[in-house]
Write a protein that holds these residues in place. Structure first.
Motif, PDB file in Angstrom:
ATOM      1  N   LEU A  45       8.557   6.720  10.741  1.00 19.26           N
ATOM      2  CA  LEU A  45       9.273   7.183   9.549  1.00 19.26           C
ATOM      3  C   LEU A  45       9.450   6.063   8.534  1.00 19.26           C
ATOM      4  O   LEU A  45       9.273   6.272   7.327  1.00 19.26           O
ATOM      5  CB  LEU A  45      10.636   7.746   9.946  1.00 19.26           C
ATOM      6  CG  LEU A  45      10.624   9.122  10.597  1.00 19.26           C
ATOM      7  CD1 LEU A  45      12.022   9.482  11.076  1.00 19.26           C
ATOM      8  CD2 LEU A  45      10.108  10.164   9.643  1.00 19.26           C
ATOM      9  N   ILE A  46       9.775   4.865   8.993  1.00 12.54           N
ATOM     10  CA  ILE A  46       9.927   3.731   8.080  1.00 12.54           C
ATOM     11  C   ILE A  46       8.594   3.415   7.408  1.00 12.54           C
ATOM     12  O   ILE A  46       8.540   3.173   6.199  1.00 12.54           O
ATOM     13  CB  ILE A  46      10.481   2.502   8.834  1.00 12.54           C
ATOM     14  CG1 ILE A  46      11.934   2.751   9.230  1.00 12.54           C
ATOM     15  CG2 ILE A  46      10.363   1.234   7.990  1.00 12.54           C
ATOM     16  CD1 ILE A  46      12.505   1.704  10.149  1.00 12.54           C
ATOM     17  N   TRP A  47       7.518   3.458   8.164  1.00 12.70           N
ATOM     18  CA  TRP A  47       6.188   3.178   7.600  1.00 12.70           C
ATOM     19  C   TRP A  47       5.815   4.225   6.555  1.00 12.70           C
ATOM     20  O   TRP A  47       5.317   3.879   5.477  1.00 12.70           O
ATOM     21  CB  TRP A  47       5.158   3.149   8.724  1.00 12.70           C
ATOM     22  CG  TRP A  47       3.778   2.873   8.250  1.00 12.70           C
ATOM     23  CD1 TRP A  47       3.260   1.688   7.835  1.00 12.70           C
ATOM     24  CD2 TRP A  47       2.723   3.828   8.103  1.00 12.70           C
ATOM     25  NE1 TRP A  47       1.962   1.843   7.465  1.00 12.70           N
ATOM     26  CE2 TRP A  47       1.598   3.149   7.623  1.00 12.70           C
ATOM     27  CE3 TRP A  47       2.634   5.187   8.359  1.00 12.70           C
ATOM     28  CZ2 TRP A  47       0.404   3.798   7.373  1.00 12.70           C
ATOM     29  CZ3 TRP A  47       1.435   5.828   8.112  1.00 12.70           C
ATOM     30  CH2 TRP A  47       0.338   5.133   7.624  1.00 12.70           C
ATOM     31  N   ILE A  48       6.076   5.503   6.855  1.00 16.99           N
ATOM     32  CA  ILE A  48       5.747   6.570   5.905  1.00 16.99           C
ATOM     33  C   ILE A  48       6.590   6.440   4.642  1.00 16.99           C
ATOM     34  O   ILE A  48       6.070   6.560   3.522  1.00 16.99           O
ATOM     35  CB  ILE A  48       5.960   7.962   6.560  1.00 16.99           C
ATOM     36  CG1 ILE A  48       4.870   8.192   7.601  1.00 16.99           C
ATOM     37  CG2 ILE A  48       5.951   9.068   5.518  1.00 16.99           C
ATOM     38  CD1 ILE A  48       5.091   9.432   8.445  1.00 16.99           C
ATOM     39  N   LEU A  49       7.884   6.165   4.796  1.00 18.14           N
ATOM     40  CA  LEU A  49       8.740   5.990   3.607  1.00 18.14           C
ATOM     41  C   LEU A  49       8.325   4.791   2.780  1.00 18.14           C
ATOM     42  O   LEU A  49       8.364   4.824   1.555  1.00 18.14           O
ATOM     43  CB  LEU A  49      10.202   5.864   4.033  1.00 18.14           C
ATOM     44  CG  LEU A  49      10.846   7.157   4.562  1.00 18.14           C
ATOM     45  CD1 LEU A  49      12.243   6.863   5.065  1.00 18.14           C
ATOM     46  CD2 LEU A  49      10.870   8.214   3.476  1.00 18.14           C
ATOM     47  N   ALA A  50       7.878   3.723   3.428  1.00 17.58           N
ATOM     48  CA  ALA A  50       7.408   2.549   2.690  1.00 17.58           C
ATOM     49  C   ALA A  50       6.145   2.877   1.894  1.00 17.58           C
ATOM     50  O   ALA A  50       5.985   2.434   0.747  1.00 17.58           O
ATOM     51  CB  ALA A  50       7.134   1.396   3.650  1.00 17.58           C
ATOM     52  N   LYS A  51       5.262   3.682   2.472  1.00 20.41           N
ATOM     53  CA  LYS A  51       4.051   4.080   1.769  1.00 20.41           C
ATOM     54  C   LYS A  51       4.370   5.005   0.593  1.00 20.41           C
ATOM     55  O   LYS A  51       3.798   4.882  -0.477  1.00 20.41           O
ATOM     56  CB  LYS A  51       3.074   4.790   2.719  1.00 20.41           C
ATOM     57  CG  LYS A  51       2.442   3.874   3.724  1.00 20.41           C
ATOM     58  CD  LYS A  51       1.487   2.930   3.052  1.00 20.41           C
ATOM     59  CE  LYS A  51       0.788   2.075   4.071  1.00 20.41           C
ATOM     60  NZ  LYS A  51      -0.137   1.144   3.460  1.00 20.41           N
ATOM     61  N   VAL A  52       5.294   5.936   0.808  1.00 20.25           N
ATOM     62  CA  VAL A  52       5.621   6.908  -0.232  1.00 20.25           C
ATOM     63  C   VAL A  52       6.321   6.241  -1.411  1.00 20.25           C
ATOM     64  O   VAL A  52       6.009   6.512  -2.562  1.00 20.25           O
ATOM     65  CB  VAL A  52       6.494   8.046   0.348  1.00 20.25           C
ATOM     66  CG1 VAL A  52       7.090   8.902  -0.748  1.00 20.25           C
ATOM     67  CG2 VAL A  52       5.678   8.892   1.299  1.00 20.25           C
ATOM     68  N   PHE A  53       7.253   5.355  -1.133  1.00 23.09           N
ATOM     69  CA  PHE A  53       8.036   4.742  -2.191  1.00 23.09           C
ATOM     70  C   PHE A  53       7.468   3.414  -2.670  1.00 23.09           C
ATOM     71  O   PHE A  53       8.134   2.667  -3.375  1.00 23.09           O
ATOM     72  CB  PHE A  53       9.491   4.576  -1.755  1.00 23.09           C
ATOM     73  CG  PHE A  53      10.187   5.897  -1.596  1.00 23.09           C
ATOM     74  CD1 PHE A  53      10.443   6.692  -2.694  1.00 23.09           C
ATOM     75  CD2 PHE A  53      10.555   6.361  -0.342  1.00 23.09           C
ATOM     76  CE1 PHE A  53      11.080   7.912  -2.556  1.00 23.09           C
ATOM     77  CE2 PHE A  53      11.192   7.576  -0.190  1.00 23.09           C
ATOM     78  CZ  PHE A  53      11.446   8.357  -1.312  1.00 23.09           C
ATOM     79  N   GLY A  54       6.258   3.072  -2.288  1.00 22.55           N
ATOM     80  CA  GLY A  54       5.577   1.906  -2.826  1.00 22.55           C
ATOM     81  C   GLY A  54       5.967   0.592  -2.210  1.00 22.55           C
ATOM     82  O   GLY A  54       5.799  -0.457  -2.833  1.00 22.55           O
ATOM     83  N   GLY A  55       6.458   0.575  -0.999  1.00 26.52           N
ATOM     84  CA  GLY A  55       6.837  -0.664  -0.342  1.00 26.52           C
ATOM     85  C   GLY A  55       5.650  -1.489   0.096  1.00 26.52           C
ATOM     86  O   GLY A  55       5.767  -2.670   0.347  1.00 26.52           O
ATOM     87  N   GLY A  56       4.476  -0.872   0.154  1.00 28.48           N
ATOM     88  CA  GLY A  56       3.294  -1.581   0.638  1.00 28.48           C
ATOM     89  C   GLY A  56       2.467  -2.217  -0.463  1.00 28.48           C
ATOM     90  O   GLY A  56       1.382  -2.724  -0.213  1.00 28.48           O
TER      91      GLY A  56
END
Length: 58
Positions: A45-56
């Motif tokens: 979930l943290i990885w998906i949220l980081a991808k969605v909100f531009g954390g990567g």
């Protein structure tokens, strides 16, 4: 009509699968396997949220 089938499926699953049965199944499988499953789900979930909100972005 296409929306009715997924909603009916979700309603059926919600009424047949209770959270107590899920927790009981996890403890039957073992506390450590339950902990590992929870850690993997939270990490996913943290990885998906980081991808969605531009954390990567780098």
């Amino acid at each position: 009509m296409k929306r009715v089938l997924p909603l009916a499926l979700i309603a059926f699953l919600c009424t047949t699968l209770s959270s107590c049965e899920l927790i009981g199944g996890i403890f039957k499988a073992g506390v450590w396997s339950g902990i590992i499953i929870v850690v993997v789900v939270v990490a996913l979930l943290i990885w998906i949220l980081a991808k969605v909100f531009g954390g990567g972005k780098s």
